[in-house]
Design a protein around this motif. Structure first.
Motif, PDB file in Angstrom:
ATOM      1  N   ALA A   4       9.609  -6.211   3.351  1.00  0.00           N
ATOM      2  CA  ALA A   4      10.938  -6.730   3.695  1.00  0.00           C
ATOM      3  C   ALA A   4      11.976  -6.288   2.671  1.00  0.00           C
ATOM      4  O   ALA A   4      13.109  -5.927   3.027  1.00  0.00           O
ATOM      5  N   TYR A   5      11.603  -6.300   1.390  1.00  0.00           N
ATOM      6  CA  TYR A   5      12.519  -5.863   0.329  1.00  0.00           C
ATOM      7  C   TYR A   5      12.821  -4.373   0.467  1.00  0.00           C
ATOM      8  O   TYR A   5      13.974  -3.947   0.346  1.00  0.00           O
ATOM      9  N   SER A   6      11.800  -3.590   0.752  1.00  0.00           N
ATOM     10  CA  SER A   6      11.982  -2.146   0.935  1.00  0.00           C
ATOM     11  C   SER A   6      12.888  -1.860   2.128  1.00  0.00           C
ATOM     12  O   SER A   6      13.721  -0.947   2.088  1.00  0.00           O
ATOM     13  N   ASP A   7      12.722  -2.652   3.180  1.00  0.00           N
ATOM     14  CA  ASP A   7      13.555  -2.481   4.369  1.00  0.00           C
ATOM     15  C   ASP A   7      15.017  -2.791   4.059  1.00  0.00           C
ATOM     16  O   ASP A   7      15.926  -2.091   4.523  1.00  0.00           O
ATOM     17  N   SER A 144      10.406  11.002  12.782  1.00  0.00           N
ATOM     18  CA  SER A 144      11.783  10.922  13.289  1.00  0.00           C
ATOM     19  C   SER A 144      12.694  10.159  12.341  1.00  0.00           C
ATOM     20  O   SER A 144      13.917  10.244  12.438  1.00  0.00           O
ATOM     21  N   GLY A 145      12.087   9.365  11.442  1.00  0.00           N
ATOM     22  CA  GLY A 145      12.868   8.576  10.495  1.00  0.00           C
ATOM     23  C   GLY A 145      13.277   7.219  11.023  1.00  0.00           C
ATOM     24  O   GLY A 145      14.096   6.518  10.400  1.00  0.00           O
ATOM     25  N   LEU A 146      12.731   6.793  12.158  1.00  0.00           N
ATOM     26  CA  LEU A 146      13.053   5.472  12.704  1.00  0.00           C
ATOM     27  C   LEU A 146      12.848   4.407  11.632  1.00  0.00           C
ATOM     28  O   LEU A 146      11.824   4.374  10.963  1.00  0.00           O
ATOM     29  N   ASP A 147      13.832   3.519  11.496  1.00  0.00           N
ATOM     30  CA  ASP A 147      13.795   2.533  10.410  1.00  0.00           C
ATOM     31  C   ASP A 147      13.080   1.238  10.781  1.00  0.00           C
ATOM     32  O   ASP A 147      12.487   0.593   9.911  1.00  0.00           O
ATOM     33  N   ARG A 148      13.158   0.839  12.045  1.00  0.00           N
ATOM     34  CA  ARG A 148      12.572  -0.442  12.459  1.00  0.00           C
ATOM     35  C   ARG A 148      11.947  -0.309  13.840  1.00  0.00           C
ATOM     36  O   ARG A 148      12.554   0.249  14.752  1.00  0.00           O
ATOM     37  N   LEU A 149      10.749  -0.836  13.990  1.00  0.00           N
ATOM     38  CA  LEU A 149      10.030  -0.780  15.262  1.00  0.00           C
ATOM     39  C   LEU A 149       9.529  -2.172  15.625  1.00  0.00           C
ATOM     40  O   LEU A 149       8.754  -2.778  14.881  1.00  0.00           O
ATOM     41  N   VAL A 173      -2.038  -2.032  23.496  1.00  0.00           N
ATOM     42  CA  VAL A 173      -0.991  -2.426  22.547  1.00  0.00           C
ATOM     43  C   VAL A 173      -1.590  -2.620  21.155  1.00  0.00           C
ATOM     44  O   VAL A 173      -0.993  -2.196  20.157  1.00  0.00           O
ATOM     45  N   ILE A 174      -2.757  -3.246  21.090  1.00  0.00           N
ATOM     46  CA  ILE A 174      -3.444  -3.420  19.808  1.00  0.00           C
ATOM     47  C   ILE A 174      -3.715  -2.052  19.170  1.00  0.00           C
ATOM     48  O   ILE A 174      -3.483  -1.839  17.974  1.00  0.00           O
ATOM     49  N   SER A 175      -4.187  -1.113  19.986  1.00  0.00           N
ATOM     50  CA  SER A 175      -4.458   0.235  19.505  1.00  0.00           C
ATOM     51  C   SER A 175      -3.185   0.906  18.986  1.00  0.00           C
ATOM     52  O   SER A 175      -3.197   1.590  17.956  1.00  0.00           O
ATOM     53  N   SER A 176      -2.073   0.693  19.690  1.00  0.00           N
ATOM     54  CA  SER A 176      -0.792   1.277  19.281  1.00  0.00           C
ATOM     55  C   SER A 176      -0.347   0.744  17.921  1.00  0.00           C
ATOM     56  O   SER A 176       0.133   1.499  17.067  1.00  0.00           O
ATOM     57  N   ILE A 177      -0.487  -0.560  17.737  1.00  0.00           N
ATOM     58  CA  ILE A 177      -0.100  -1.163  16.456  1.00  0.00           C
ATOM     59  C   ILE A 177      -0.976  -0.607  15.333  1.00  0.00           C
ATOM     60  O   ILE A 177      -0.481  -0.267  14.248  1.00  0.00           O
ATOM     61  N   LYS A 178      -2.268  -0.495  15.586  1.00  0.00           N
ATOM     62  CA  LYS A 178      -3.176   0.061  14.582  1.00  0.00           C
ATOM     63  C   LYS A 178      -2.810   1.510  14.259  1.00  0.00           C
ATOM     64  O   LYS A 178      -2.847   1.931  13.095  1.00  0.00           O
ATOM     65  N   ASN A 179      -2.437   2.268  15.284  1.00  0.00           N
ATOM     66  CA  ASN A 179      -2.030   3.657  15.062  1.00  0.00           C
ATOM     67  C   ASN A 179      -0.827   3.734  14.132  1.00  0.00           C
ATOM     68  O   ASN A 179      -0.768   4.579  13.236  1.00  0.00           O
ATOM     69  N   MET A 180       0.153   2.842  14.351  1.00  0.00           N
ATOM     70  CA  MET A 180       1.345   2.845  13.513  1.00  0.00           C
ATOM     71  C   MET A 180       1.011   2.468  12.074  1.00  0.00           C
ATOM     72  O   MET A 180       1.483   3.106  11.120  1.00  0.00           O
ATOM     73  N   VAL A 181       0.221   1.431  11.903  1.00  0.00           N
ATOM     74  CA  VAL A 181      -0.141   0.977  10.556  1.00  0.00           C
ATOM     75  C   VAL A 181      -0.908   2.060   9.807  1.00  0.00           C
ATOM     76  O   VAL A 181      -0.607   2.371   8.645  1.00  0.00           O
ATOM     77  N   GLU A 182      -1.887   2.666  10.486  1.00  0.00           N
ATOM     78  CA  GLU A 182      -2.699   3.698   9.843  1.00  0.00           C
ATOM     79  C   GLU A 182      -1.893   4.952   9.543  1.00  0.00           C
ATOM     80  O   GLU A 182      -2.068   5.584   8.499  1.00  0.00           O
ATOM     81  N   CYS A 183      -1.006   5.319  10.456  1.00  0.00           N
ATOM     82  CA  CYS A 183      -0.205   6.524  10.257  1.00  0.00           C
ATOM     83  C   CYS A 183       0.793   6.345   9.106  1.00  0.00           C
ATOM     84  O   CYS A 183       1.059   7.288   8.351  1.00  0.00           O
ATOM     85  N   LYS A 184       1.344   5.142   8.969  1.00  0.00           N
ATOM     86  CA  LYS A 184       2.226   4.867   7.835  1.00  0.00           C
ATOM     87  C   LYS A 184       1.466   5.032   6.516  1.00  0.00           C
ATOM     88  O   LYS A 184       1.998   5.601   5.554  1.00  0.00           O
ATOM     89  N   LYS A 190       7.072   4.020   4.201  1.00  0.00           N
ATOM     90  CA  LYS A 190       7.412   2.602   4.322  1.00  0.00           C
ATOM     91  C   LYS A 190       8.150   2.318   5.631  1.00  0.00           C
ATOM     92  O   LYS A 190       8.397   1.160   5.974  1.00  0.00           O
ATOM     93  N   LYS A 191       8.510   3.379   6.327  1.00  0.00           N
ATOM     94  CA  LYS A 191       9.227   3.250   7.602  1.00  0.00           C
ATOM     95  C   LYS A 191       8.332   3.721   8.747  1.00  0.00           C
ATOM     96  O   LYS A 191       7.509   4.601   8.562  1.00  0.00           O
ATOM     97  N   PRO A 192       8.516   3.143   9.926  1.00  0.00           N
ATOM     98  CA  PRO A 192       9.453   2.059  10.232  1.00  0.00           C
ATOM     99  C   PRO A 192       8.919   0.698   9.811  1.00  0.00           C
ATOM    100  O   PRO A 192       7.708   0.497   9.743  1.00  0.00           O
TER     101      PRO A 192
END
Length: 334
Positions: A4-7, A144-149, A173-184, A190-192
């Protein structure tokens, strides 16, 4: 450093003196308008929503996209128009939501949208039902640099989830969230800022502890609980939570329902932000889902002319004098 602070630091890094000064003008004119009950307006929009598409893969029962019940034209914005709209706002815009109705990832130019707006030092965000974030899309989202998802997940299993997200796949949807977390993690990004959004309904109002545990397990940056909007709420709705704590509405003595929050004759949104539909129509806010209050057309008129024009002034005046008579304001939780 917390997510949250980084955001917050990320958002502040995009501000310029001109954007801050514009914000001061907006808020000063808003306060004067409230005091004198006449529309005073200085500055240009601080935030905006641009609709990527009206298309959606789900059939959610309280969503015009899902119900396929728009009376306005439906479609998707192309990149040239998106760029044209951004170019008129880049000097003063601080926050851009690439979403209004529909599922934004169904627009093939979505990643270009986020990248282009980000290149103009605009904080970018979107909201998705999370069905299109495979590993490739997750990586493209980060690049893409998206800041918030914001990812909507309104249940803790297929049954509770599909009670509202009709046609949806919980595990996808669970798989999608895991993909985002792992890819970050993989890209050390730190984004999105990743938000799991839980729409509270009768079917899931007893799942707060379960969804909190799931959000922690998945490793999202934030869990948000959101109250649901119902088009026909006066006589109740089968989806409405029983616990009034989780509802925008309160039950009256005659068994009808009304909004908890009283409608006041002012609204900061109308002074600081706007919504642009996929085909360039300007509407006052996200509650005007069917674009019934069109205040201008960016295909034929410059944004500044629309923002300072007679239609906007008239709408702001109505908000100050008789907001309860504006249909889209009658179901507003702001």
């Amino acid at each position: 450093m917390s997510a949250a602070y980084s955001d917050t630091i990320n958002f502040l890094s995009k501000l310029t003196f001109r954007k801050v000064f514009n914000a001061v003008l907006i808020y000063k004119s808003y306060l004067l308008s409230r005091i004198f009950k006449t529309p005073v307006h200085w500055g240009m929009p601080l935030s905006a929503s641009i609709e990527a598409t009206t298309n959606c893969n789900l059939q959610c029962p309280e969503c015009p996209s899902g119900l396929r019940k728009f009376t306005r034209p439906t479609g998707s914005i192309d990149f040239s128009n998106f760029r044209k709209f951004i170019d008129q706002m880049e000097k003063h815009l601080t926050y851009l939501m690439i979403y209004f109705q529909g599922e934004p990832y169904l627009n093939k130019h979505f990643f270009e949208f986020a990248s282009y707006a980000g290149s103009k030092k605009i904080y970018t965000a979107t909201s998705t039902n999370g069905h299109f974030l495979d590993e490739t899309a997750a990586q493209k989202t980060i690049e893409s640099g998206l800041d918030r998802l914001i990812v909507s997940l309104d249940g803790t299993d297929q049954v509770s989830y599909a009670a509202y997200r009709v046609g949806g796949d919980f595990e996808k949807v669970i798989s999608s969230i895991k993909n985002m977390v792992e890819c970050k993690k993989k890209l050390r990004s730190k984004k999105p800022y990743l938000i799991l959004q839980f729409l509270v309904l009768k079917s899931n109002e007893d799942l707060h502890e379960e969804i909190s545990a799931l959000a922690k397990q998945l490793g999202v940056d934030e869990l948000q609980f959101k109250t649901a909007q119902f088009y026909d709420y006066k006589n109740g709705n089968d989806l409405m939570p029983v616990n009034p704590e989780y509802s925008r509405y309160i039950k009256n003595t005659d068994d009808t329902y009304s909004l908890k929050k009283k409608s006041r004759n002012h609204c900061l949104r109308i002074w600081q932000s706007l919504v642009i539909t996929w085909d360039g129509k300007v509407v006052p806010c996200c509650f005007d889902k069917d674009a019934t209050h069109q205040l201008g057309d960016m295909n034929s008129t410059a944004l500044k002319e629309i923002w300072k024009g007679k239609k906007y002034k008239s709408f702001r005046k109505e908000v100050l004098l008789n907001r309860k008579n504006i249909d889209i304001c009658c179901n507003c939780s702001e």
